[in-house]
Design an enzyme around this catalytic site. Structure first.
Site, short mmCIF file in Angstrom:
data_model
loop_
_atom_site.label_atom_id
_atom_site.label_comp_id
_atom_site.label_asym_id
_atom_site.label_seq_id
_atom_site.Cartn_x
_atom_site.Cartn_y
_atom_site.Cartn_z
N LYS A 191 -27.39 10.10 3.42
CA LYS A 191 -26.65 10.50 2.21
C LYS A 191 -25.24 9.93 2.27
O LYS A 191 -24.39 10.37 3.03
CB LYS A 191 -26.56 12.02 2.07
CG LYS A 191 -26.10 12.37 0.64
CD LYS A 191 -25.34 13.66 0.48
CE LYS A 191 -23.88 13.63 0.77
NZ LYS A 191 -23.03 12.87 -0.17
N GLU A 266 -19.01 13.80 14.16
CA GLU A 266 -17.80 12.99 14.37
C GLU A 266 -16.81 13.45 13.31
O GLU A 266 -16.99 13.19 12.12
CB GLU A 266 -18.15 11.50 14.24
CG GLU A 266 -17.11 10.62 14.89
CD GLU A 266 -16.07 10.14 13.91
OE1 GLU A 266 -15.00 10.81 13.84
OE2 GLU A 266 -16.30 9.14 13.21
N CYS A 300 -10.19 8.46 10.72
CA CYS A 300 -10.22 9.68 11.54
C CYS A 300 -9.33 9.53 12.78
O CYS A 300 -8.83 10.52 13.30
CB CYS A 300 -11.64 10.06 11.90
SG CYS A 300 -12.57 8.68 12.57
N GLU A 400 -4.69 17.33 9.57
CA GLU A 400 -5.11 15.96 9.24
C GLU A 400 -4.76 15.68 7.77
O GLU A 400 -5.21 16.39 6.87
CB GLU A 400 -6.61 15.80 9.45
CG GLU A 400 -7.09 14.40 9.17
CD GLU A 400 -8.55 14.17 9.53
OE1 GLU A 400 -9.40 14.95 9.08
OE2 GLU A 400 -8.83 13.20 10.27
P1 NDP Z 1 -16.23 15.86 3.66
O1 NDP Z 1 -16.33 16.31 5.07
O2 NDP Z 1 -16.42 16.87 2.58
O3 NDP Z 1 -17.31 14.69 3.35
C1 NDP Z 1 -18.06 13.98 4.29
C2 NDP Z 1 -19.53 13.94 3.85
O4 NDP Z 1 -20.08 15.26 3.90
C3 NDP Z 1 -19.74 13.46 2.43
O5 NDP Z 1 -20.95 12.72 2.35
C4 NDP Z 1 -19.86 14.76 1.67
O6 NDP Z 1 -20.49 14.69 0.44
C5 NDP Z 1 -20.66 15.59 2.64
N1 NDP Z 1 -20.58 17.04 2.43
C6 NDP Z 1 -19.60 17.75 1.84
N2 NDP Z 1 -19.91 19.07 1.85
C7 NDP Z 1 -21.12 19.19 2.45
C8 NDP Z 1 -21.97 20.29 2.76
N3 NDP Z 1 -21.64 21.53 2.45
N4 NDP Z 1 -23.13 20.04 3.39
C9 NDP Z 1 -23.49 18.77 3.72
N5 NDP Z 1 -22.73 17.70 3.45
C10 NDP Z 1 -21.55 17.90 2.82
O7 NDP Z 1 -14.87 15.12 3.45
P2 NDP Z 1 -14.06 14.93 2.08
O8 NDP Z 1 -14.59 13.74 1.41
O9 NDP Z 1 -14.04 16.19 1.28
O10 NDP Z 1 -12.59 14.68 2.63
C11 NDP Z 1 -11.79 15.79 2.94
C12 NDP Z 1 -11.07 15.58 4.25
O11 NDP Z 1 -12.02 15.42 5.29
C13 NDP Z 1 -10.22 14.32 4.32
O12 NDP Z 1 -8.98 14.50 3.74
C14 NDP Z 1 -10.15 14.12 5.80
O13 NDP Z 1 -9.17 14.96 6.35
C15 NDP Z 1 -11.52 14.56 6.29
N6 NDP Z 1 -12.43 13.43 6.47
C16 NDP Z 1 -12.64 12.97 7.73
C17 NDP Z 1 -13.44 11.87 7.92
C18 NDP Z 1 -13.68 11.32 9.29
O14 NDP Z 1 -14.01 10.14 9.40
N7 NDP Z 1 -13.59 12.12 10.33
C19 NDP Z 1 -14.04 11.14 6.82
C20 NDP Z 1 -13.81 11.74 5.53
C21 NDP Z 1 -13.02 12.83 5.39
P3 NDP Z 1 -19.71 14.18 -0.87
O15 NDP Z 1 -20.32 12.85 -1.04
O16 NDP Z 1 -20.04 15.11 -1.96
O17 NDP Z 1 -18.27 14.14 -0.56
#
Ligand code: NDP
Length: 497
Positions: A191, A266, A300, A400
């Site tokens: 996904k 991660e 990250c 973050e």
């Molecule tokens: P999320 O953790 O929400 O998104 C990461 C993935 O998880 C996306 O594919 C998202 O779907 C999916 N997701 C969201 N909610 C759920 C759920 N309840 N169950 C299963 N999957 C889910 O990150 P955000 O995009 O909201 O970003 C918010 C913050 O997260 C950023 O500001 C940053 O701080 C952190 N982040 C960290 C990352 C890293 O590499 N460690 C990467 C991205 C974000 P959807 O496509 O709908 O977003």
């Protein structure tokens, strides 16, 4: 140069609207018929309509992945054949490098020089590295102390794997997840993030072209709360590999309880980047700049806490401020752009909010801190931002931000800085800049993080394990370390009496 309609229409993949999802080897619309928009963050305009996966699509994908895992050509393939498919996929990624780089840049906003120079080559490299592992997954013979027993282990795939990835490195994250899972013989439901589904879906076409049997890779775009959550909960999914926020990582873990899925996470970071006075300062300042501003700070491992020895603090602060001011902001598709827009309006608002909090709590910007989109086609641009006068307890030094915002703070001694650097719920990465080898090794040992970079930053290689300590997650990606996450060990006892 702006992101014109011509840039988009040159990409054949974007002609098909809506973009469909891949389930059981077929490109299909969502069961609900719904679609969602993916936006070009450089302009705020709609790039494409994409099929919106939900519970029913995840059910179908899980059924297809299970069927492909249990029967058909995939489980009968030799390791060498699996390796060849991955190698062919790497070749196809390279053959379509320009198109993939453009798609990635249009959907995510990142500068094309990085998608061309890093994201796509590293993606191809990843598939090629794991192509090699397919033939090297060895068990062991065990010298048990029971007479006449011949005991050995087999390494077998885990089964159906759900992979949920973020938007900051869309195609690379897909490769990090898919390559080891497939090398080990699993089947996958991927996904992608709702903000950036396009490159993963185009990769899906290349996966079909490479000859992977139907159902081995299923790609279901959609929202986290619906498609992502139902994948994490699904009773017939054996493992979830997740990259994203710590907050959602905890939800994934909770959802895994139903059928005790194996989970690797991660997650986020608040990485310390530490400059000692004996470092090559010019080099360290450039390193500090790329550590925080690469990919608009949406990394990250971003070096978002910059600790500088007090004897060189002013010099580093003014040097960093200077290089930040000189960065050229613009649409990612412009080859001269150093820094593109943030991925979405939501992320821009999030980062702006942190900048406001920083100011309210008493930190002071030496450069940046403002919206920069008015002159840039209304995209989601935030200036590279450097904060001085920061205390460890401030929000911008603890949470973050995931944007181009760095908190710069002075320190006095090695012991003091190791303790302050480690005072975080996160432990993903750290940087150390020094010319003293002993000091470098001591710091590498003291820092509680999954990666330590010395006199460099943000280095990644398919062969080098990557992952977090503390709330930055668990499990490792890349290198042979990731193979444990995608295999399970079977012990076979044979009585030879
Ligand atoms: P999320 O953790 O929400 O998104 C990461 C993935 O998880 C996306 O594919 C998202 O779907 C999916 N997701 C969201 N909610 C759920 C759920 N309840 N169950 C299963 N999957 C889910 O990150 P955000 O995009 O909201 O970003 C918010 C913050 O997260 C950023 O500001 C940053 O701080 C952190 N982040 C960290 C990352 C890293 O590499 N460690 C990467 C991205 C974000 P959807 O496509 O709908 O977003």
């Amino acid at each position: 140069m702006t992101t014109s309609a011509t840039d988009q229409t040159q990409i054949a993949f974007l002609q098909q609207q809506p973009v469909k999802m891949l389930i059981g080897g077929q490109w299909v619309a969502a069961a609900s018929g719904k679609t969602f928009e993916t936006i070009n963050p450089s302009t705020g305009s709609v790039l494409a309509q994409v099929a919106e996966g939900d519970v029913e699509d995840i059910n179908q994908a899980a059924a297809a992945a299970r069927k492909a895992f249990e029967s058909g050509p995939w489980p009968k393939m030799t390791p060498s054949q699996r390796g060849r498919l991955l190698w062919r996929l790497a070749d196809l990624v390279e053959q379509h490098a320009d198109e993939l780089a453009q798609l990635e840049t249009l959907d995510n906003g990142k500068p094309i020089k990085y998608s061309k120079g890093a994201d796509i080559p590293l993606t191809a490299d990843h598939f090629r590295y794991f192509a090699g592992w397919a033939t090297k997954l060895e068990g062991e013979t065990i010298p048990v102390s029971i007479p006449n027993m011949f005991t050995y282990t087999l390494r077998e795939p885990v089964g159906v794997v759900g992979q949920i990835i973020p938007w900051n490195f869309p195609i690379q994250m897909a490769a990090w997840k898919l390559a080891p899972a497939l090398a080990c013989g699993n089947t996958v439901i991927l996904k992608p993030a709702e903000q950036t589904p396009l490159s993963a879906l185009r990769l899906g076409e290349l996966i079909c072209e490479a000859g992977f049997p139907e159902g081995v890779v299923n790609i279901v775009p959609g929202f986290g709360e619906t498609a992502g959550a139902s994948l994490a909960l699904h009773p017939d999914v054996d493992k979830i590999a997740f990259t994203g926020s710590t907050e959602v990582g905890k939800k994934i873990l909770q959802a895994s309880v139903g059928n005790l899925k194996k989970v690797t996470l991660e997650l986020g970071g608040k990485s310390p980047n530490i400059i000692f006075p004996d470092a090559d300062l010019k080099f360290a300042i450039r390193g500090a700049m790329t550590a925080i501003f690469f990919n608009q700070g949406q990394v990250c491992t971003a070096g978002s806490r910059l600790f500088v020895h007090k004897s060189v603090y002013d010099q580093v602060l003014s040097g960093l401020t200077d290089v930040a001011r000189k960065m050229k902001m613009g649409p990612g598709i412009d080859p001269s752009t150093d820094m593109g827009p943030l991925v979405s309006q939501e992320q821009m608002e999030r980062v702006t909010n942190y900048i406001d909090i920083g100011r309210r709590e008493g930190a002071v910007t030496t450069t940046g801190g403002k919206y920069a989109g008015s002159d840039l086609a209304g995209g989601y641009f935030i200036e590279p931002t450097v904060f001085d006068n920061v205390q460890d307890e401030m929000t911008i030094a603890r949470e973050e931000i995931f944007g181009p915002v760095v908190a710069v703070m002075p320190f006095e001694s090695m012991e003091e800085i190791a303790a302050r650097a480690n005072k975080s719920i996160y432990g993903l990465a750290a940087g150390v800049w020094t010319s003293d080898v002993k000091q470098a090794h001591k710091m590498a040992a003291l820092l509680k993080s999954g990666v330590v970079w010395v006199n460099t930053y943000n280095q990644f290689d398919a062969a080098a394990p990557f992952g977090g300590y503390k709330q930055s997650g668990y499990g490792r990606e890349m290198g042979h370390a990731v193979l444990d996450a995608y295999t399970q060990t079977k012990t076979v006892w044979m009585n030879l009496r």
